[in-house]
Design a protein around this motif. Structure first.
Motif, short mmCIF file in Angstrom:
data_model
loop_
_atom_site.label_atom_id
_atom_site.label_comp_id
_atom_site.label_asym_id
_atom_site.label_seq_id
_atom_site.Cartn_x
_atom_site.Cartn_y
_atom_site.Cartn_z
N LEU A 62 0.79 -1.13 -0.23
CA LEU A 62 -0.05 -0.03 -0.10
C LEU A 62 0.80 1.11 0.15
O LEU A 62 1.73 1.61 1.09
N LEU A 63 0.75 2.10 -1.06
CA LEU A 63 1.43 3.27 -1.23
C LEU A 63 0.55 4.59 -1.46
O LEU A 63 -0.44 4.33 -2.12
N GLY B 274 -6.68 5.08 5.33
CA GLY B 274 -8.13 4.58 5.58
C GLY B 274 -7.86 2.99 5.81
O GLY B 274 -9.10 2.51 6.01
N TRP B 275 -6.86 2.46 5.86
CA TRP B 275 -6.67 1.11 6.06
C TRP B 275 -5.64 0.92 7.31
O TRP B 275 -5.05 1.79 7.73
N HIS C 213 1.33 -7.42 7.67
CA HIS C 213 0.80 -8.25 6.45
C HIS C 213 -0.77 -8.41 6.81
O HIS C 213 -1.32 -8.98 7.72
N GLY C 214 -1.55 -7.93 5.62
CA GLY C 214 -2.77 -7.82 5.66
C GLY C 214 -3.46 -6.60 6.16
O GLY C 214 -2.58 -5.95 7.12
N ALA C 215 -4.52 -6.03 5.91
CA ALA C 215 -5.05 -4.79 6.36
C ALA C 215 -6.64 -5.05 6.15
O ALA C 215 -7.30 -5.59 5.35
N VAL C 216 -7.08 -4.21 7.05
CA VAL C 216 -8.55 -3.95 6.95
C VAL C 216 -8.78 -2.42 6.47
O VAL C 216 -8.45 -1.66 7.08
N HIS C 217 -9.92 -2.53 5.56
CA HIS C 217 -10.27 -1.08 5.07
C HIS C 217 -11.07 -0.39 6.40
O HIS C 217 -12.40 -1.28 6.33
N VAL C 218 -11.09 0.69 6.73
CA VAL C 218 -11.89 1.42 7.66
C VAL C 218 -12.67 2.31 7.01
O VAL C 218 -13.81 2.66 7.56
N SER D 81 -2.07 12.85 -0.01
CA SER D 81 -1.93 12.26 -1.19
C SER D 81 -2.97 12.36 -2.09
O SER D 81 -4.02 12.70 -1.90
N GLU D 82 -2.93 12.23 -3.53
CA GLU D 82 -3.85 12.30 -4.69
C GLU D 82 -4.45 11.04 -4.66
O GLU D 82 -5.89 10.96 -5.03
N ARG D 83 -3.79 10.01 -4.41
CA ARG D 83 -4.56 8.44 -4.20
C ARG D 83 -3.70 7.78 -3.68
O ARG D 83 -2.40 8.05 -3.23
N VAL D 84 -4.35 6.73 -3.10
CA VAL D 84 -3.81 5.59 -2.14
C VAL D 84 -3.99 4.19 -3.18
O VAL D 84 -4.83 3.97 -3.71
N VAL D 85 -2.82 3.47 -3.45
CA VAL D 85 -3.00 2.45 -4.33
C VAL D 85 -2.30 0.92 -3.72
O VAL D 85 -1.10 1.29 -3.19
#
Length: 175
Positions: free
Chosen positions: A54-55, A94-95, A124-129, A138-142
């Motif tokens: 995630l960047l 948001g993660w 390792h692993g993430a949950v979208h909140v 940032s302009e975007r999260v990818v």
């Protein structure tokens, strides 16, 4: 040889930076004035999931560049570095990490001038909140495929030193 500081005086200070001048003695050498930039230590979180990392894609006005960056920022007073990294990850992306963050690499990005100590963690692993609360970061999260990281480094799409070192350390760890 170890340099020693005879005295240090504040030139400027605000909530972000403390600029000092210091009288420095070098063994068998001259005494001279040096500048010291004191800033908060930083905490950064690389989160890997399904072969992706995630960047943030963002602009840095100081050097007028665009590039991929690892989420992170200043450690608040009394805050543990791993908790700061998780907080910054959530605020900027948001993660939330799915589990504990593990230390990846610690370093001083400009040890000859700036006091900041950077702590990079990997999860390792993430949950979208939800949406990032720091939308201006940032302009975007990818989620960028790990297989693309070497290519984007070679293409000059990573200009931030902390991000570059963090991703190279991650690639070294995962093989």
């Amino acid at each position: 040889m170890r340099w020693t500081v005879g005295s240090a005086h504040t030139l400027y200070q605000d909530q972000w930076v403390h600029l000092q001048t210091a009288t420095v003695d070098v063994p068998d050498g001259p005494r001279f004035d040096h500048r010291i930039v004191r800033t908060a230590n930083g905490a950064y979180a690389l989160v890997v999931h399904d072969g992706r990392v995630l960047l943030l894609w963002r602009h840095r006005f100081i050097c007028d560049t665009w590039g991929w960056e690892v989420p992170g920022g200043a450690i608040e007073r009394g805050e543990r570095s791993d908790r700061a990294a998780a907080r910054e990850l959530l605020e900027e992306t948001g993660w939330r990490p799915a589990g504990a963050l593990e230390p990846l690499v610690d370093f001083f990005p400009m040890g000859g001038l700036i006091s900041a100590h950077h702590h990079v963690f990997v999860g390792h692993g993430a949950v979208h909140v939800g949406a990032p609360t720091d939308r201006f970061e940032s302009e975007r999260v990818v989620w960028v495929p790990l297989a693309d990281v070497r290519r984007i480094i070679g293409a000059g799409e990573i200009v931030d030193g902390t991000t570059l070192l963090a991703l190279l350390a991650l690639l070294e760890r995962v093989g």
